[in-house]
Motif scaffolding. Structure first.
Motif, short mmCIF file in Angstrom:
data_model
loop_
_atom_site.label_atom_id
_atom_site.label_comp_id
_atom_site.label_asym_id
_atom_site.label_seq_id
_atom_site.Cartn_x
_atom_site.Cartn_y
_atom_site.Cartn_z
N ASP A 35 0.88 -1.17 0.00
CA ASP A 35 0.00 0.00 0.00
C ASP A 35 0.91 1.21 0.00
O ASP A 35 2.14 1.06 -0.14
CB ASP A 35 -0.99 -0.01 1.18
CG ASP A 35 -0.31 -0.10 2.54
OD1 ASP A 35 0.73 0.57 2.73
OD2 ASP A 35 -0.80 -0.84 3.41
N GLU A 36 0.35 2.39 0.15
CA GLU A 36 1.20 3.59 0.02
C GLU A 36 2.21 3.75 1.15
O GLU A 36 3.12 4.57 1.06
CB GLU A 36 0.32 4.84 -0.07
CG GLU A 36 -0.49 5.15 1.18
CD GLU A 36 -1.84 4.44 1.19
OE1 GLU A 36 -2.68 4.83 2.02
OE2 GLU A 36 -2.04 3.51 0.39
N ARG A 37 2.11 2.94 2.20
CA ARG A 37 3.04 3.05 3.34
C ARG A 37 3.86 1.80 3.60
O ARG A 37 4.76 1.84 4.43
CB ARG A 37 2.25 3.38 4.62
CG ARG A 37 1.55 4.73 4.60
CD ARG A 37 0.81 4.99 5.90
NE ARG A 37 -0.24 3.99 6.11
CZ ARG A 37 -1.46 4.09 5.62
NH1 ARG A 37 -1.78 5.13 4.87
NH2 ARG A 37 -2.36 3.15 5.85
N THR A 38 3.56 0.70 2.91
CA THR A 38 4.16 -0.59 3.27
C THR A 38 4.89 -1.22 2.10
O THR A 38 4.34 -1.33 1.00
CB THR A 38 3.07 -1.57 3.76
OG1 THR A 38 2.28 -0.93 4.77
CG2 THR A 38 3.70 -2.83 4.34
N LEU A 39 6.13 -1.63 2.34
CA LEU A 39 6.96 -2.29 1.35
C LEU A 39 6.98 -3.79 1.62
O LEU A 39 7.13 -4.23 2.76
CB LEU A 39 8.39 -1.73 1.41
CG LEU A 39 9.36 -2.20 0.32
CD1 LEU A 39 9.00 -1.57 -1.02
CD2 LEU A 39 10.79 -1.83 0.71
N LEU A 40 6.85 -4.55 0.57
CA LEU A 40 6.95 -6.01 0.64
C LEU A 40 8.15 -6.41 -0.19
O LEU A 40 8.22 -6.10 -1.39
CB LEU A 40 5.67 -6.64 0.08
CG LEU A 40 5.51 -8.15 0.12
CD1 LEU A 40 5.45 -8.66 1.55
CD2 LEU A 40 4.24 -8.56 -0.63
N HIS A 41 9.12 -7.09 0.43
CA HIS A 41 10.32 -7.42 -0.34
C HIS A 41 11.09 -8.58 0.30
O HIS A 41 11.07 -8.78 1.51
CB HIS A 41 11.24 -6.20 -0.51
CG HIS A 41 11.74 -5.59 0.77
ND1 HIS A 41 12.93 -4.89 0.82
CD2 HIS A 41 11.24 -5.55 2.02
CE1 HIS A 41 13.13 -4.44 2.05
NE2 HIS A 41 12.12 -4.83 2.80
N ALA A 42 11.75 -9.35 -0.55
CA ALA A 42 12.72 -10.34 -0.10
C ALA A 42 14.03 -9.60 0.11
O ALA A 42 14.53 -8.94 -0.80
CB ALA A 42 12.89 -11.44 -1.15
#
Length: 282
Positions: free
Chosen positions: A243-250
């Motif tokens: 979302d505009e505030r949350t990063l999802l990453h390996a």
């Protein structure tokens, strides 16, 4: 003739090259290659034919390749799905066959028969391709069976060509807590750009393998425009905005696929490495 071609995506060596590169590179011999498929759950693809050499990427069961050379137990191949070139053990390849289904959960098991109480013969990752020849049911659980009699849980597979979802971010979130693995591209271990590629593949969208290649996907946006599904790039790294505030990453910080506050991630990564180099909307 030029050799300023990306060796990750073009098969050429001084002694041998893809016939499609004739006129573009110098080589002693040009060949068309021959089709094959990956016959093991996960196959590491390397830049050199050496098990001690690092993994560039991975190929999954049933994915197809074109084989340009076989020598000393190694095969030099190019993956059909993204064009990646490298070496893998020749024994990990088999004759091509038309797949019918794809594994659609992070990980699943292949059983010796349609019976989940039997010890599995292997574990498969999301994205693995199989050829289904029949169906079975045991105590209300449906299985898909293969020509060797082995079986997978039917709900863990989709017909080839059918999207798991149109929301690739939803697919990526399924990999939360999956271990980070440099060059990994499976539900057993995955890196940042493979998380993007595999998630998009399951949503019916093809993108290149590495983050520098993915940095040309879609259109450029400003940081202030970030929303769900946008990509954020650093030098050698990519993350997905949940979302505009949350990063999802390996990532190599948690050594997992993780959620992280975007601004906190920018500060942490910037302190060690650099600021983001770009923002893209696929």
């Amino acid at each position: 003739m030029t050799t300023n071609l990306d060796r990750r995506l073009h098969a050429f060596r001084p002694d041998l090259a893809d016939v499609r590169l004739q006129g573009q590179v110098n080589a002693d011999r040009f060949v068309a290659g021959e089709p094959a498929r990956v016959a093991v759950p996960v196959a590491a693809l390397r830049h050199l034919p050496d098990l001690l050499h690092g993994t560039d990427t991975e190929l999954l069961l049933g994915e197809t390749v074109r084989v340009f050379d076989r020598k000393d137990g190694w095969a030099w191949v190019q993956a059909d799905h993204d064009g990646y070139v490298g070496y893998l053990p020749e024994a990990q390849l088999a004759e091509p066959e038309a797949a019918t289904h794809v594994v659609c959960v992070q990980r699943t098991f292949r059983y010796p028969e349609a019976e989940l109480r039997r010890p599995p013969v292997s574990a498969l990752s999301m994205g693995s391709r199989i050829r289904v020849t029949g169906e079975a049911e045991t105590r209300g659980t449906r299985y898909l069976t293969l020509d060797d009699g082995t079986a997978l849980i039917a709900s863990h597979c989709l017909p080839l060509g059918q999207r798991l979802t149109e929301d690739y971010v939803k697919v990526a979130a399924r990999f939360l807590e999956t271990p980070y693995l440099w060059g990994g591209r499976s539900g057993f271990g995955i890196d940042c750009s493979a998380l993007v590629q595999l998630s998009m593949m399951m949503a019916g969208r093809a993108v290149p393998r590495d983050s520098d290649m993915q940095a040309a996907v879609g259109s450029t946006i400003d940081r202030a425009e970030l929303r769900r599904g946008d990509l954020v790039f650093w030098k050698g790294h990519v993350g997905i905005m949940e979302d505009e505030r949350t990063l999802l990453h390996a990532n190599g910080h948690t050594m997992t696929v993780a959620r992280e506050n975007f601004e906190a991630a920018v500060e942490r990564i910037g302190w060690l490495y650099s600021q983001p180099t770009g923002f893209r909307r696929p």
